[in-house]
Design a protein around this motif. Structure first.
Motif, PDB file in Angstrom:
ATOM      1  N   GLY A 251     -16.770  88.696  46.604  1.00 30.92           N
ATOM      2  CA  GLY A 251     -17.294  90.037  46.383  1.00 30.92           C
ATOM      3  C   GLY A 251     -17.475  90.781  47.690  1.00 30.92           C
ATOM      4  O   GLY A 251     -17.996  90.235  48.644  1.00 30.92           O
ATOM      5  N   GLY A 252     -17.014  92.011  47.745  1.00 25.39           N
ATOM      6  CA  GLY A 252     -17.159  92.825  48.938  1.00 25.39           C
ATOM      7  C   GLY A 252     -15.943  92.810  49.835  1.00 25.39           C
ATOM      8  O   GLY A 252     -15.793  93.677  50.671  1.00 25.39           O
ATOM      9  N   GLU A 253     -15.061  91.829  49.668  1.00 22.85           N
ATOM     10  CA  GLU A 253     -13.860  91.787  50.486  1.00 22.85           C
ATOM     11  C   GLU A 253     -12.821  92.727  49.902  1.00 22.85           C
ATOM     12  O   GLU A 253     -12.751  92.946  48.711  1.00 22.85           O
ATOM     13  CB  GLU A 253     -13.278  90.371  50.531  1.00 22.85           C
ATOM     14  CG  GLU A 253     -14.154  89.393  51.265  1.00 22.85           C
ATOM     15  CD  GLU A 253     -13.544  88.005  51.297  1.00 22.85           C
ATOM     16  OE1 GLU A 253     -12.373  87.835  50.911  1.00 22.85           O
ATOM     17  OE2 GLU A 253     -14.265  87.092  51.724  1.00 22.85           O
ATOM     18  N   ARG A 254     -11.988  93.259  50.766  1.00 18.64           N
ATOM     19  CA  ARG A 254     -10.911  94.135  50.317  1.00 18.64           C
ATOM     20  C   ARG A 254      -9.698  93.290  49.949  1.00 18.64           C
ATOM     21  O   ARG A 254      -9.376  92.334  50.618  1.00 18.64           O
ATOM     22  CB  ARG A 254     -10.526  95.116  51.420  1.00 18.64           C
ATOM     23  CG  ARG A 254     -11.700  95.917  51.896  1.00 18.64           C
ATOM     24  CD  ARG A 254     -11.489  97.347  51.604  1.00 18.64           C
ATOM     25  NE  ARG A 254     -12.646  98.083  52.091  1.00 18.64           N
ATOM     26  CZ  ARG A 254     -13.251  98.969  51.362  1.00 18.64           C
ATOM     27  NH1 ARG A 254     -12.837  99.228  50.171  1.00 18.64           N
ATOM     28  NH2 ARG A 254     -14.282  99.619  51.827  1.00 18.64           N
ATOM     29  N   HIS A 255      -9.061  93.652  48.893  1.00 25.52           N
ATOM     30  CA  HIS A 255      -7.859  92.968  48.447  1.00 25.52           C
ATOM     31  C   HIS A 255      -6.706  93.960  48.573  1.00 25.52           C
ATOM     32  O   HIS A 255      -6.857  95.126  48.220  1.00 25.52           O
ATOM     33  CB  HIS A 255      -8.043  92.524  46.988  1.00 25.52           C
ATOM     34  CG  HIS A 255      -6.970  91.622  46.512  1.00 25.52           C
ATOM     35  ND1 HIS A 255      -5.806  92.086  45.976  1.00 25.52           N
ATOM     36  CD2 HIS A 255      -6.888  90.270  46.515  1.00 25.52           C
ATOM     37  CE1 HIS A 255      -5.042  91.067  45.637  1.00 25.52           C
ATOM     38  NE2 HIS A 255      -5.666  89.958  45.958  1.00 25.52           N
ATOM     39  N   PRO A 256      -5.549  93.541  49.064  1.00 22.86           N
ATOM     40  CA  PRO A 256      -4.460  94.492  49.299  1.00 22.86           C
ATOM     41  C   PRO A 256      -3.972  95.223  48.061  1.00 22.86           C
ATOM     42  O   PRO A 256      -3.388  96.283  48.171  1.00 22.86           O
ATOM     43  CB  PRO A 256      -3.342  93.624  49.882  1.00 22.86           C
ATOM     44  CG  PRO A 256      -3.743  92.221  49.684  1.00 22.86           C
ATOM     45  CD  PRO A 256      -5.217  92.193  49.437  1.00 22.86           C
ATOM     46  N   HIS A 257      -4.249  94.681  46.874  1.00 21.69           N
ATOM     47  CA  HIS A 257      -3.759  95.324  45.658  1.00 21.69           C
ATOM     48  C   HIS A 257      -4.846  96.100  44.913  1.00 21.69           C
ATOM     49  O   HIS A 257      -4.638  96.497  43.777  1.00 21.69           O
ATOM     50  CB  HIS A 257      -3.141  94.273  44.735  1.00 21.69           C
ATOM     51  CG  HIS A 257      -2.001  93.559  45.374  1.00 21.69           C
ATOM     52  ND1 HIS A 257      -0.807  94.162  45.660  1.00 21.69           N
ATOM     53  CD2 HIS A 257      -1.886  92.285  45.818  1.00 21.69           C
ATOM     54  CE1 HIS A 257       0.000  93.303  46.234  1.00 21.69           C
ATOM     55  NE2 HIS A 257      -0.629  92.148  46.343  1.00 21.69           N
ATOM     56  N   ASP A 258      -6.000  96.287  45.528  1.00 19.22           N
ATOM     57  CA  ASP A 258      -7.051  97.077  44.883  1.00 19.22           C
ATOM     58  C   ASP A 258      -6.551  98.487  44.645  1.00 19.22           C
ATOM     59  O   ASP A 258      -5.924  99.092  45.503  1.00 19.22           O
ATOM     60  CB  ASP A 258      -8.301  97.164  45.766  1.00 19.22           C
ATOM     61  CG  ASP A 258      -9.133  95.913  45.721  1.00 19.22           C
ATOM     62  OD1 ASP A 258     -10.091  95.863  46.483  1.00 19.22           O
ATOM     63  OD2 ASP A 258      -8.837  95.013  44.938  1.00 19.22           O
ATOM     64  N   THR A 259      -6.876  99.007  43.479  1.00 17.91           N
ATOM     65  CA  THR A 259      -6.529 100.395  43.227  1.00 17.91           C
ATOM     66  C   THR A 259      -7.635 101.278  43.795  1.00 17.91           C
ATOM     67  O   THR A 259      -8.739 100.823  44.083  1.00 17.91           O
ATOM     68  CB  THR A 259      -6.412 100.662  41.712  1.00 17.91           C
ATOM     69  OG1 THR A 259      -7.691 100.439  41.130  1.00 17.91           O
ATOM     70  CG2 THR A 259      -5.371  99.777  41.069  1.00 17.91           C
ATOM     71  N   ASP A 260      -7.322 102.537  43.960  1.00 18.13           N
ATOM     72  CA  ASP A 260      -8.294 103.489  44.496  1.00 18.13           C
ATOM     73  C   ASP A 260      -9.516 103.555  43.592  1.00 18.13           C
ATOM     74  O   ASP A 260     -10.645 103.603  44.055  1.00 18.13           O
ATOM     75  CB  ASP A 260      -7.641 104.861  44.642  1.00 18.13           C
ATOM     76  CG  ASP A 260      -8.489 105.824  45.446  1.00 18.13           C
ATOM     77  OD1 ASP A 260      -9.046 105.401  46.479  1.00 18.13           O
ATOM     78  OD2 ASP A 260      -8.581 106.999  45.049  1.00 18.13           O
ATOM     79  N   MET A 261      -9.301 103.529  42.278  1.00 23.87           N
ATOM     80  CA  MET A 261     -10.428 103.596  41.333  1.00 23.87           C
ATOM     81  C   MET A 261     -11.321 102.368  41.455  1.00 23.87           C
ATOM     82  O   MET A 261     -12.549 102.482  41.431  1.00 23.87           O
ATOM     83  CB  MET A 261      -9.901 103.719  39.901  1.00 23.87           C
ATOM     84  CG  MET A 261     -10.992 103.776  38.842  1.00 23.87           C
ATOM     85  SD  MET A 261     -12.126 105.170  39.070  1.00 23.87           S
ATOM     86  CE  MET A 261     -11.142 106.486  38.424  1.00 23.87           C
ATOM     87  N   GLN A 262     -10.752 101.178  41.587  1.00 24.09           N
ATOM     88  CA  GLN A 262     -11.557  99.971  41.737  1.00 24.09           C
ATOM     89  C   GLN A 262     -12.417 100.053  42.987  1.00 24.09           C
ATOM     90  O   GLN A 262     -13.584  99.679  42.971  1.00 24.09           O
ATOM     91  CB  GLN A 262     -10.661  98.730  41.811  1.00 24.09           C
ATOM     92  CG  GLN A 262     -10.025  98.371  40.502  1.00 24.09           C
ATOM     93  CD  GLN A 262      -8.961  97.306  40.658  1.00 24.09           C
ATOM     94  OE1 GLN A 262      -8.280  97.239  41.667  1.00 24.09           O
ATOM     95  NE2 GLN A 262      -8.816  96.475  39.635  1.00 24.09           N
ATOM     96  N   GLU A 263     -11.848 100.563  44.055  1.00 22.59           N
ATOM     97  CA  GLU A 263     -12.598 100.695  45.300  1.00 22.59           C
ATOM     98  C   GLU A 263     -13.755 101.680  45.138  1.00 22.59           C
ATOM     99  O   GLU A 263     -14.869 101.420  45.582  1.00 22.59           O
ATOM    100  CB  GLU A 263     -11.662 101.163  46.411  1.00 22.59           C
ATOM    101  CG  GLU A 263     -12.302 101.182  47.771  1.00 22.59           C
ATOM    102  CD  GLU A 263     -11.309 101.501  48.865  1.00 22.59           C
ATOM    103  OE1 GLU A 263     -11.727 102.147  49.842  1.00 22.59           O
ATOM    104  OE2 GLU A 263     -10.133 101.121  48.744  1.00 22.59           O
ATOM    105  N   LYS A 264     -13.509 102.784  44.464  1.00 23.34           N
ATOM    106  CA  LYS A 264     -14.566 103.768  44.241  1.00 23.34           C
ATOM    107  C   LYS A 264     -15.682 103.190  43.368  1.00 23.34           C
ATOM    108  O   LYS A 264     -16.858 103.396  43.651  1.00 23.34           O
ATOM    109  CB  LYS A 264     -13.989 105.030  43.601  1.00 23.34           C
ATOM    110  CG  LYS A 264     -13.188 105.865  44.563  1.00 23.34           C
ATOM    111  CD  LYS A 264     -12.619 107.096  43.891  1.00 23.34           C
ATOM    112  CE  LYS A 264     -11.777 107.887  44.878  1.00 23.34           C
ATOM    113  NZ  LYS A 264     -11.197 109.069  44.245  1.00 23.34           N
ATOM    114  N   LEU A 265     -15.325 102.467  42.333  1.00 21.70           N
ATOM    115  CA  LEU A 265     -16.329 101.855  41.464  1.00 21.70           C
ATOM    116  C   LEU A 265     -17.146 100.816  42.218  1.00 21.70           C
ATOM    117  O   LEU A 265     -18.368 100.733  42.067  1.00 21.70           O
ATOM    118  CB  LEU A 265     -15.673 101.232  40.232  1.00 21.70           C
ATOM    119  CG  LEU A 265     -15.103 102.212  39.225  1.00 21.70           C
ATOM    120  CD1 LEU A 265     -14.319 101.464  38.149  1.00 21.70           C
ATOM    121  CD2 LEU A 265     -16.187 103.056  38.602  1.00 21.70           C
TER     122      LEU A 265
END
Length: 114
Positions: A64-78
């Motif tokens: 939790g809290g780590e960035r994943h290269p395939h995160d979508t913009d919406m997932q990051e905002k949420l």
């Protein structure tokens, strides 16, 4: 993969997490990992990982809290909204007491600070 010997009963929690992440890094799906670990449901495996701070993003366990290269913009905002829940609620409370023009300004400022 190891023989299906109910690994969940043979390993410590730390060993389970390490083993699961190793299988994941080698390209195994959550379903395949679940089968290898001897869990009846994929949800049980997911629950184990959640207890140790992992979330499922794009069918992969990540800390939790780590960035994943395939995160979508919406997932990051949420995810950012959840991490700043108190500030978000504060803005919503303020919204209830303020005019619409002031709310738009505060939301824009809140987004710039994120």
């Amino acid at each position: 993969m190891k023989d299906n010997i109910l690994l969940k009963d043979k390993l410590t929690s730390e060993e389970k997490i390490k083993y699961i992440l190793d299988l994941q890094d080698r390209g195994f799906s959550r379903k395949q990992i679940r089968e290898d670990m001897g869990y009846k449901k994929t949800g049980n495996l997911t629950d184990l990982m959640k207890r140790y701070g992992y979330v499922v993003v794009n069918e992969k366990f990540i800390k939790g809290g780590e960035r994943h290269p395939h995160d979508t913009d919406m997932q990051e905002k949420l995810f950012n909204m959840v991490n700043k829940y108190d500030k978000f609620i504060e803005v919503l409370d303020w919204y209830g007491r303020s005019s619409k023009n002031l709310v738009m300004i505060s939301i824009n400022i809140f987004q710039m600070q994120s």
